[in-house]
Design a protein around this motif. Structure first.
Motif, mmCIF file in Angstrom:
data_model
loop_
_atom_site.group_PDB
_atom_site.id
_atom_site.type_symbol
_atom_site.label_atom_id
_atom_site.label_comp_id
_atom_site.label_asym_id
_atom_site.label_seq_id
_atom_site.Cartn_x
_atom_site.Cartn_y
_atom_site.Cartn_z
ATOM 1 N N MET A 127 0.801 -1.210 0.000
ATOM 2 C CA MET A 127 0.000 0.000 0.000
ATOM 3 C C MET A 127 0.840 1.269 0.000
ATOM 4 S SD MET A 127 -3.146 -0.971 2.578
ATOM 5 C CE MET A 127 -2.150 -1.654 3.898
ATOM 6 N N LEU A 128 2.161 1.125 0.057
ATOM 7 C CA LEU A 128 3.045 2.281 0.168
ATOM 8 C C LEU A 128 3.586 2.702 -1.194
ATOM 9 C CD1 LEU A 128 5.095 1.165 3.320
ATOM 10 C CD2 LEU A 128 2.951 2.469 3.228
ATOM 11 N N GLU A 129 3.809 4.010 -1.350
ATOM 12 C CA GLU A 129 4.368 4.524 -2.603
ATOM 13 C C GLU A 129 5.823 4.097 -2.783
ATOM 14 O OE1 GLU A 129 2.912 6.134 -5.105
ATOM 15 O OE2 GLU A 129 1.011 5.840 -4.073
ATOM 16 N N ASP A 130 6.580 4.064 -1.681
ATOM 17 C CA ASP A 130 8.007 3.720 -1.751
ATOM 18 C C ASP A 130 8.304 2.644 -0.709
ATOM 19 O OD1 ASP A 130 10.739 3.619 -2.065
ATOM 20 O OD2 ASP A 130 11.128 5.553 -1.086
ATOM 21 N N PRO A 131 7.950 1.394 -0.996
ATOM 22 C CA PRO A 131 8.134 0.331 -0.003
ATOM 23 C C PRO A 131 9.583 0.142 0.439
ATOM 24 C CG PRO A 131 6.692 -0.398 -1.775
ATOM 25 C CD PRO A 131 7.291 0.894 -2.218
ATOM 26 N N ALA A 132 10.517 0.160 -0.503
ATOM 27 C CA ALA A 132 11.922 -0.035 -0.143
ATOM 28 C C ALA A 132 12.408 1.092 0.761
ATOM 29 C CB ALA A 132 12.783 -0.127 -1.400
ATOM 30 N N GLY A 133 11.985 2.323 0.477
ATOM 31 C CA GLY A 133 12.353 3.450 1.329
ATOM 32 C C GLY A 133 11.787 3.306 2.728
ATOM 33 N N ALA A 134 10.554 2.804 2.831
ATOM 34 C CA ALA A 134 9.952 2.573 4.144
ATOM 35 C C ALA A 134 10.734 1.527 4.922
ATOM 36 C CB ALA A 134 8.501 2.149 3.983
ATOM 37 N N TRP A 138 12.433 1.829 8.583
ATOM 38 C CA TRP A 138 12.133 0.901 9.679
ATOM 39 C C TRP A 138 13.405 0.268 10.223
ATOM 40 C CZ3 TRP A 138 7.679 -1.869 6.593
ATOM 41 C CH2 TRP A 138 6.596 -0.970 6.470
ATOM 42 N N CYS A 139 14.327 -0.068 9.347
ATOM 43 C CA CYS A 139 15.607 -0.627 9.795
ATOM 44 C C CYS A 139 16.376 0.390 10.635
ATOM 45 C CB CYS A 139 16.443 -1.074 8.601
ATOM 46 S SG CYS A 139 15.804 -2.533 7.732
ATOM 47 N N ASP A 140 16.346 1.649 10.224
ATOM 48 C CA ASP A 140 17.024 2.697 10.983
ATOM 49 C C ASP A 140 16.381 2.876 12.355
ATOM 50 O OD1 ASP A 140 18.709 3.139 8.845
ATOM 51 O OD2 ASP A 140 17.580 4.859 8.073
ATOM 52 N N LEU A 141 15.066 2.714 12.427
ATOM 53 C CA LEU A 141 14.356 2.853 13.696
ATOM 54 C C LEU A 141 14.761 1.748 14.670
ATOM 55 C CD1 LEU A 141 12.062 4.159 15.408
ATOM 56 C CD2 LEU A 141 10.499 2.562 14.293
ATOM 57 N N VAL A 142 14.920 0.536 14.162
ATOM 58 C CA VAL A 142 15.263 -0.593 15.021
ATOM 59 C C VAL A 142 16.742 -0.579 15.394
ATOM 60 C CG1 VAL A 142 15.384 -3.107 15.123
ATOM 61 C CG2 VAL A 142 13.376 -1.996 14.153
ATOM 62 N N GLY A 143 17.613 -0.349 14.420
ATOM 63 C CA GLY A 143 19.033 -0.282 14.713
ATOM 64 C C GLY A 143 19.714 -1.643 14.786
ATOM 65 N N PRO A 144 21.037 -1.637 15.065
ATOM 66 C CA PRO A 144 21.839 -2.859 15.033
ATOM 67 C C PRO A 144 21.317 -3.928 15.989
ATOM 68 C CG PRO A 144 23.231 -0.912 15.140
ATOM 69 C CD PRO A 144 21.828 -0.447 15.378
ATOM 70 N N ASP A 145 21.388 -5.175 15.518
ATOM 71 C CA ASP A 145 21.036 -6.371 16.284
ATOM 72 C C ASP A 145 19.537 -6.550 16.510
ATOM 73 O OD1 ASP A 145 23.740 -7.118 16.535
ATOM 74 O OD2 ASP A 145 23.972 -5.792 18.267
ATOM 75 N N GLY A 146 18.726 -5.596 16.051
ATOM 76 C CA GLY A 146 17.286 -5.768 16.128
ATOM 77 C C GLY A 146 16.771 -6.569 14.941
ATOM 78 N N HIS A 147 15.476 -6.797 14.906
ATOM 79 C CA HIS A 147 14.871 -7.592 13.838
ATOM 80 C C HIS A 147 13.735 -6.828 13.158
ATOM 81 C CE1 HIS A 147 16.922 -10.757 16.120
ATOM 82 N NE2 HIS A 147 16.866 -11.483 15.019
ATOM 83 N N VAL A 148 13.675 -6.962 11.849
ATOM 84 C CA VAL A 148 12.555 -6.448 11.060
ATOM 85 C C VAL A 148 11.955 -7.633 10.311
ATOM 86 C CG1 VAL A 148 11.847 -4.946 9.155
ATOM 87 C CG2 VAL A 148 13.521 -4.125 10.833
ATOM 88 N N VAL A 149 10.628 -7.750 10.366
ATOM 89 C CA VAL A 149 9.941 -8.883 9.752
ATOM 90 C C VAL A 149 8.842 -8.367 8.835
ATOM 91 C CG1 VAL A 149 8.559 -10.954 10.165
ATOM 92 C CG2 VAL A 149 10.439 -10.371 11.722
ATOM 93 N N LEU A 203 15.148 -5.447 2.590
ATOM 94 C CA LEU A 203 15.383 -6.001 3.926
ATOM 95 C C LEU A 203 16.538 -6.994 3.908
ATOM 96 C CD1 LEU A 203 14.704 -6.348 6.888
ATOM 97 C CD2 LEU A 203 12.890 -7.949 6.241
ATOM 98 N N ARG A 204 16.603 -7.812 2.868
ATOM 99 C CA ARG A 204 17.725 -8.752 2.776
ATOM 100 C C ARG A 204 19.050 -8.002 2.691
ATOM 101 N NH1 ARG A 204 14.245 -10.801 -1.307
ATOM 102 N NH2 ARG A 204 12.866 -12.432 -0.462
ATOM 103 N N GLU A 205 19.083 -6.910 1.934
ATOM 104 C CA GLU A 205 20.306 -6.116 1.785
ATOM 105 C C GLU A 205 20.757 -5.523 3.119
ATOM 106 O OE1 GLU A 205 19.302 -3.153 -1.047
ATOM 107 O OE2 GLU A 205 19.178 -4.540 -2.747
ATOM 108 N N ARG A 206 19.793 -5.136 3.947
ATOM 109 C CA ARG A 206 20.109 -4.460 5.203
ATOM 110 C C ARG A 206 20.402 -5.432 6.353
ATOM 111 N NH1 ARG A 206 18.515 0.991 5.954
ATOM 112 N NH2 ARG A 206 19.492 0.615 7.989
ATOM 113 N N SER A 207 20.226 -6.733 6.123
ATOM 114 C CA SER A 207 20.292 -7.701 7.212
ATOM 115 C C SER A 207 21.572 -8.524 7.161
ATOM 116 C CB SER A 207 19.088 -8.641 7.145
ATOM 117 O OG SER A 207 17.877 -7.912 7.230
#
Length: 228
Positions: A127-134, A138-149, A203-207
């Motif tokens: 539903m987002l205009e820029d999913p990859a940007g979102a 989200w990855c920046d919000l969580v930070g190192p060692d956290g998880h995004v699913v 997400l794969r690139e950032r993980s």
């Protein structure tokens, strides 16, 4: 159509169908198991803080609360008032589950005075205009060692895919506002595939560690990443 007009149209659409959406979100065969699996993929521990972007009617929130326990914090964010009302009703018994109205691309988390250990987004990025940007945000919000699913519906790649994808395409068209359109310049199911492919790839690139799974006849893709 401007971004603000599109957002208002989406809010009206999902608000009108909140009750039906809630029924589908909880009763569709295979979906409760998927939601439990998505919560487990967040790799939460008791006392952690988890944010769900686009929590809808709150179907995932009890599963997340199970993971963090009474000492943790669960925050659900959605932009549609009617679905949030149902989410609040569902989680009223929990004093550590908070439901907030806001945009998943600009989450109102300035007052969260703790680290976010994990972030979950199910059936949202399409539903987002820029999913990859979102996903980057989200990855920046969580930070190192956290998880995004992420968990999202897209066309199946299984051997039995043709009939499954035909049904999936019909559902996507019927659930894409406005539903009165009979012809689209850009087919909704193809546009959805591109958005989901882009979000999950980012997400794969950032993980530093990634789990990839498919569920519900191969239609639902689940990707969990531990950030490096």
């Amino acid at each position: 159509m401007s971004a603000s007009t599109s957002s208002a149209s989406a809010q009206e659409f999902y608000g009108r169908w909140a009750r039906l959406y809630d029924l589908i979100a909880r009763r569709t065969p295979g979906i409760p198991r998927l939601r439990r699996r998505a919560a487990a993929t967040c790799r939460l521990e008791p006392g952690d803080t988890v944010v769900e972007m686009g929590c809808g009617t709150g179907a995932n929130l009890p599963y997340l609360r199970e993971q963090v326990g009474p000492g943790g914090t669960v925050i659900g964010i959605d932009f549609t008032r009617q679905v949030l009302e149902r989410a609040r009703d569902l989680t009223a018994e929990y004093d550590n589950v908070h439901v907030v109205r806001g945009d998943a691309t600009r989450p109102p988390l300035a007052d969260v005075n703790r680290d976010v250990d994990a972030l979950l987004a199910t059936f949202v990025v399409g539903m987002l205009e820029d999913p990859a940007g979102a996903v980057d945000d989200w990855c920046d919000l969580v930070g190192p060692d956290g998880h995004v699913v992420l968990a999202n519906a897209a066309r199946s790649d299984e051997w039995y895919a043709p009939p499954v994808n035909a049904v999936f395409r019909a559902i996507v068209v019927l659930s894409t506002p406005p539903t009165t359109k009979l012809r689209y310049e850009d087919q909704p199911h193809l546009r959805l595939d591109r958005k989901i492919d882009g979000a999950h790839a980012r997400l794969r690139e950032r993980s530093s560690a990634v789990a990839d799974e498919t569920h519900v006849f191969g239609v639902v893709r689940l990707t969990g990443g531990r950030l490096g």
